[in-house]
Design a protein around this motif. Structure first.
Motif, PDB file in Angstrom:
ATOM      1  N   MET A   3       0.820  -1.128   0.083  1.00  0.00           N
ATOM      2  CA  MET A   3      -0.090   0.218  -0.009  1.00  0.00           C
ATOM      3  C   MET A   3       0.941   1.265   0.037  1.00  0.00           C
ATOM      4  O   MET A   3       0.477   2.174  -0.926  1.00  0.00           O
ATOM      5  N   SER A   4       1.767   1.089   0.892  1.00  0.00           N
ATOM      6  CA  SER A   4       2.714   2.397   0.775  1.00  0.00           C
ATOM      7  C   SER A   4       3.530   2.602  -0.421  1.00  0.00           C
ATOM      8  O   SER A   4       3.700   3.740  -0.902  1.00  0.00           O
ATOM      9  N   SER A   5       3.935   1.521  -1.100  1.00  0.00           N
ATOM     10  CA  SER A   5       4.645   1.600  -2.331  1.00  0.00           C
ATOM     11  C   SER A   5       3.697   2.333  -3.407  1.00  0.00           C
ATOM     12  O   SER A   5       4.108   3.153  -4.330  1.00  0.00           O
ATOM     13  N   SER A   6       2.391   1.657  -3.531  1.00  0.00           N
ATOM     14  CA  SER A   6       1.716   2.172  -4.230  1.00  0.00           C
ATOM     15  C   SER A   6       1.129   3.634  -4.067  1.00  0.00           C
ATOM     16  O   SER A   6       1.010   4.449  -5.063  1.00  0.00           O
ATOM     17  N   GLU A  10       1.757   6.664  -6.859  1.00  0.00           N
ATOM     18  CA  GLU A  10       0.961   7.609  -7.282  1.00  0.00           C
ATOM     19  C   GLU A  10       1.302   9.195  -6.835  1.00  0.00           C
ATOM     20  O   GLU A  10       0.963   9.888  -7.783  1.00  0.00           O
ATOM     21  N   PHE A  11       1.786   9.405  -5.704  1.00  0.00           N
ATOM     22  CA  PHE A  11       2.140  10.808  -5.413  1.00  0.00           C
ATOM     23  C   PHE A  11       3.151  11.302  -6.425  1.00  0.00           C
ATOM     24  O   PHE A  11       3.030  12.314  -7.095  1.00  0.00           O
ATOM     25  N   PHE A  12       4.369  10.662  -6.633  1.00  0.00           N
ATOM     26  CA  PHE A  12       5.350  11.105  -7.743  1.00  0.00           C
ATOM     27  C   PHE A  12       4.763  11.155  -8.927  1.00  0.00           C
ATOM     28  O   PHE A  12       5.150  12.268  -9.815  1.00  0.00           O
ATOM     29  N   VAL A  24      13.923  16.129  -0.969  1.00  0.00           N
ATOM     30  CA  VAL A  24      14.759  14.963  -0.143  1.00  0.00           C
ATOM     31  C   VAL A  24      13.892  13.675   0.077  1.00  0.00           C
ATOM     32  O   VAL A  24      12.644  13.868   0.813  1.00  0.00           O
ATOM     33  N   VAL A  25      14.185  12.728  -0.534  1.00  0.00           N
ATOM     34  CA  VAL A  25      13.594  11.421  -0.251  1.00  0.00           C
ATOM     35  C   VAL A  25      14.292  10.686   0.956  1.00  0.00           C
ATOM     36  O   VAL A  25      15.515  10.818   1.090  1.00  0.00           O
ATOM     37  N   ILE A  26      13.623  10.292   2.031  1.00  0.00           N
ATOM     38  CA  ILE A  26      14.150   9.301   3.025  1.00  0.00           C
ATOM     39  C   ILE A  26      13.697   7.972   2.759  1.00  0.00           C
ATOM     40  O   ILE A  26      12.325   7.750   2.542  1.00  0.00           O
ATOM     41  N   THR A  27      14.532   7.145   2.788  1.00  0.00           N
ATOM     42  CA  THR A  27      14.320   5.718   2.478  1.00  0.00           C
ATOM     43  C   THR A  27      14.164   4.910   3.850  1.00  0.00           C
ATOM     44  O   THR A  27      14.539   5.424   4.876  1.00  0.00           O
ATOM     45  N   THR A  28      13.479   3.833   3.497  1.00  0.00           N
ATOM     46  CA  THR A  28      13.288   2.951   4.771  1.00  0.00           C
ATOM     47  C   THR A  28      14.571   2.484   5.315  1.00  0.00           C
ATOM     48  O   THR A  28      14.702   1.999   6.546  1.00  0.00           O
ATOM     49  N   PHE A  64      10.037   1.934  -5.245  1.00  0.00           N
ATOM     50  CA  PHE A  64       8.990   2.654  -4.297  1.00  0.00           C
ATOM     51  C   PHE A  64       8.754   2.074  -3.007  1.00  0.00           C
ATOM     52  O   PHE A  64       8.342   3.015  -2.155  1.00  0.00           O
ATOM     53  N   ASP A  65       8.838   0.898  -2.792  1.00  0.00           N
ATOM     54  CA  ASP A  65       8.492   0.416  -1.300  1.00  0.00           C
ATOM     55  C   ASP A  65       9.468   0.679  -0.282  1.00  0.00           C
ATOM     56  O   ASP A  65       9.635   0.249   0.788  1.00  0.00           O
TER      57      ASP A  65
END
Length: 91
Positions: A3-6, A10-12, A24-28, A64-65
């Motif tokens: 769900m978070s990756s989809s 969608e956001f991008f 700035v993207v923060i990764t897991t 994305f995930d």
């Protein structure tokens, strides 16, 4: 796809035209990746940096995930995000 990756996909993909394509993207895995431009594919986010990182890399490909959060470095009016489904809630 989770769900978070989809959601991030969608956001991008629906990035508002009036919003500069940088932030700035923060990764897991805890990395903060500043970017000046981005591209999307069905599973990945490609980030282009202003300057190379300590290893000389200017481009980063992240699934994305693995995106945990997004920081925006520009001042943006909240109404800009309406096209992404954000809305003001009653207090």
């Amino acid at each position: 796809m989770s769900m978070s990756s989809s959601g991030w996909k969608e956001f991008f993909r629906q990035w508002p035209a009036e919003l500069p394509r940088r932030g700035v993207v923060i990764t897991t895995f805890g990395e903060q990746i500043p970017f000046a431009e981005f591209l999307t594919s069905s599973k990945f986010l490609l980030l282009e940096r202003h300057a190379p990182d300590s290893l000389g890399a200017r481009t980063v490909v992240v699934p994305f995930d693995a995106v945990a959060a997004l920081k925006l470095t520009d001042v943006v009016k909240s109404k800009t995000f309406a096209s992404l489904g954000f809305e003001r809630t009653a207090v």
